[in-house]
Design a protein around this motif. Structure first.
Motif, short mmCIF file in Angstrom:
data_model
loop_
_atom_site.label_atom_id
_atom_site.label_comp_id
_atom_site.label_asym_id
_atom_site.label_seq_id
_atom_site.Cartn_x
_atom_site.Cartn_y
_atom_site.Cartn_z
N ALA A 1 -0.96 12.73 0.45
CA ALA A 1 0.03 11.63 0.05
C ALA A 1 -0.46 10.46 0.31
CB ALA A 1 1.49 11.90 0.95
N GLU A 2 0.11 9.48 -0.07
CA GLU A 2 -0.21 7.84 -0.17
C GLU A 2 0.87 7.07 0.16
OE1 GLU A 2 -0.67 6.41 -4.56
OE2 GLU A 2 -2.04 7.88 -3.74
N LYS A 3 0.87 5.66 0.93
CA LYS A 3 2.00 5.06 1.08
C LYS A 3 2.67 4.89 -0.26
CE LYS A 3 1.34 1.53 4.06
NZ LYS A 3 2.38 1.54 5.07
N LEU A 4 4.15 4.92 -0.20
CA LEU A 4 4.98 4.58 -1.20
C LEU A 4 5.34 3.04 -1.09
CD1 LEU A 4 6.92 5.25 -3.30
CD2 LEU A 4 8.48 5.69 -1.71
N PRO A 5 4.94 2.33 -2.02
CA PRO A 5 5.10 0.60 -1.86
C PRO A 5 6.38 0.61 -2.74
CG PRO A 5 3.54 1.14 -3.58
CD PRO A 5 3.93 2.42 -3.00
N LEU A 6 7.26 -0.30 -2.00
CA LEU A 6 8.57 -0.69 -2.89
C LEU A 6 8.34 -1.96 -3.31
CD1 LEU A 6 11.52 1.04 -0.77
CD2 LEU A 6 10.60 1.70 -2.83
N ARG A 25 12.86 -15.39 -10.19
CA ARG A 25 13.22 -14.11 -9.59
C ARG A 25 11.70 -13.58 -9.57
NH1 ARG A 25 18.19 -11.96 -8.78
NH2 ARG A 25 17.50 -9.99 -8.79
N ALA A 26 11.17 -13.41 -8.28
CA ALA A 26 9.88 -12.93 -8.07
C ALA A 26 10.04 -11.48 -7.60
CB ALA A 26 9.05 -13.72 -7.13
N SER A 27 9.00 -10.39 -7.89
CA SER A 27 8.86 -9.14 -7.32
C SER A 27 8.11 -9.14 -5.96
CB SER A 27 8.49 -8.36 -8.28
OG SER A 27 8.40 -7.01 -7.75
N GLU A 28 8.70 -8.66 -4.90
CA GLU A 28 7.84 -8.93 -3.39
C GLU A 28 7.73 -7.23 -3.30
OE1 GLU A 28 8.44 -10.08 1.12
OE2 GLU A 28 10.32 -10.43 -0.37
N ILE A 29 6.57 -6.79 -2.88
CA ILE A 29 6.22 -5.68 -2.29
C ILE A 29 6.67 -5.51 -0.80
CG2 ILE A 29 4.43 -3.88 -1.99
CD1 ILE A 29 4.86 -4.42 -4.61
N ILE A 30 7.66 -4.45 -0.65
CA ILE A 30 8.08 -4.31 0.84
C ILE A 30 7.28 -3.08 1.54
CG2 ILE A 30 10.14 -3.66 2.25
CD1 ILE A 30 11.62 -4.78 -0.26
N ASP A 31 6.87 -3.50 2.76
CA ASP A 31 6.28 -2.27 3.44
C ASP A 31 7.19 -1.58 4.36
OD1 ASP A 31 4.64 -0.38 4.93
OD2 ASP A 31 3.59 -1.92 5.67
N ILE A 32 7.66 -0.08 3.86
CA ILE A 32 8.64 0.41 4.65
C ILE A 32 7.83 1.38 5.71
CG2 ILE A 32 10.56 0.15 3.19
CD1 ILE A 32 9.89 2.97 1.90
N GLY A 33 6.77 1.15 5.98
CA GLY A 33 5.78 2.09 6.95
C GLY A 33 5.37 3.58 6.33
N HIS A 34 5.57 4.52 7.14
CA HIS A 34 4.89 5.68 6.83
C HIS A 34 5.95 6.54 5.90
CE1 HIS A 34 1.71 5.87 10.15
NE2 HIS A 34 2.57 4.92 10.51
N VAL A 35 6.23 5.88 4.91
CA VAL A 35 7.26 6.69 3.72
C VAL A 35 5.93 7.09 2.66
CG1 VAL A 35 8.89 6.74 2.35
CG2 VAL A 35 9.32 5.75 4.75
N GLY A 36 6.01 8.22 2.29
CA GLY A 36 4.92 8.45 1.34
C GLY A 36 5.38 8.97 -0.08
N LYS A 37 4.39 8.81 -0.99
CA LYS A 37 4.56 9.77 -2.23
C LYS A 37 3.44 10.70 -2.45
CE LYS A 37 2.08 6.21 -5.03
NZ LYS A 37 2.01 5.30 -6.42
N ILE A 38 3.65 11.58 -3.24
CA ILE A 38 2.62 12.92 -3.60
C ILE A 38 1.61 12.29 -4.40
CG2 ILE A 38 2.72 15.26 -4.17
CD1 ILE A 38 5.43 15.55 -3.33
N SER A 39 0.34 12.55 -4.00
CA SER A 39 -0.94 12.46 -4.75
C SER A 39 -1.14 13.89 -5.52
CB SER A 39 -1.84 11.75 -4.10
OG SER A 39 -2.26 12.51 -2.99
#
Length: 297
Positions: free
Chosen positions: A134-139, A149-163
């Protein structure tokens, strides 16, 4: 047993026979959660269903959740929970609790349950054998300002997506007559742990194993229409329409999404079924009518 009961029993057994023959030697991935994982009589019926499936030659693979159990322990420890877009913000302290609950308490309870009913279950997390890489899931979130209206990347910590899913450890277990029970924790390239949605993990595991079926146990009779009636089957265009009109929303979205992705990737069928019904798995796998909603590609 009187004649009527005997005849009914015989009908049930003969109805199951062609399905036992059809699914012998195949893999069925089951996402286990909701009431089926908390109510005692449903836990027993689930365990018996899984053990029976294994005994007739099917290879069941279990992926489980544990959100309520995580929330309870976090509350006891005084760690505040927060969510972004429905996902738990998972800092290092929260991740420790997630691993303790999913990889320890919940996983071992399910393993013990299956083994108590004559199964041969083995509990693992996605970190074992590099099963779930896995790797970090960016939101990204749209931020409003007076003129843009700008898009901001939010760090939600150790939440992952499957690689990547490496099924070697699962193949080893199923070929040795064991029932794998998987906690949805992934491992990163540097060994860091990630909390991953259990529905997503179940779909990815089913795809990687080229499973015959993906079955998602829920707390509803399946996917419901606007009038609250369960829909027996849906294809991608019908699902898209139901999402657009808001009929499919919130917690059902990741279930439907992972089911669609699985069948599009080659899993023969995906079912969303009511885990509050005793022996829901047997009814789905071994009867003509089945239960719940089938997702088609």
């Amino acid at each position: 047993m009187d004649a009527n009961q005997a005849n009914l029993t015989a009908q049930v057994l003969t109805e199951a026979l062609p399905y036992i023959q059809r699914f012998h030697g195949t893999t069925i991935v089951i996402k286990y959660g909701g009431n089926a994982m908390t109510e005692e009589h449903l836990k027993v019926s689930f365990a018996r269903d899984v053990v029976l499936m294994k005994l007739v030659g099917i290879n069941p693979v279990i992926v489980h959740g544990g959100g309520p159990q995580i929330a309870q322990l976090l509350q006891k420890l005084g760690i505040e929970s927060s969510f972004v877009q429905g996902m738990r913000v998972t800092d290092s302290a929260t991740m420790d609790v997630v691993q303790m609950v999913l990889g320890g308490l919940v996983n071992k309870e399910i393993v013990s349950l299956l083994n108590t009913h004559s199964g041969r279950a083995v509990g693992i997390t996605g970190k074992d054998g590099n099963l779930i890489q896995a790797e970090k899931l960016p939101l990204s979130e749209l931020q409003a300002s007076p003129d843009t209206r700008a898009s901001e990347i939010i760090d939600i910590g150790h939440v992952g997506k499957i690689s990547h899913i490496d099924v070697e450890v699962l193949d080893t277990l199923t070929q040795s007559s064991f029932i794998p029970v998987i906690a949805p924790i992934g491992v990163g390239a540097d060994g860091e742990s990630y909390n991953i949605n259990a529905d997503v993990v179940a779909g990815a595991v089913a795809t990687a194993l080229k499973a015959e079926k993906l079955i998602l146990l829920t707390n509803t009779p399946g996917i419901l229409d606007r009038e609250g009636h369960a829909l027996s089957s849906l294809d991608q265009s019908e699902v898209s329409s139901l999402i657009a009109e808001g009929t499919i929303s919130e917690g059902m979205l990741p279930k439907v999404d992972c089911a669609l992705k699985a069948v599009e990737a080659g899993v023969h069928s995906a079912q969303i079924i009511d885990g509050r019904v005793a022996h829901a798995l047997l009814l789905e796998v071994f009867t003509d009518s089945g239960i719940g909603t089938q997702i088609l590609s």
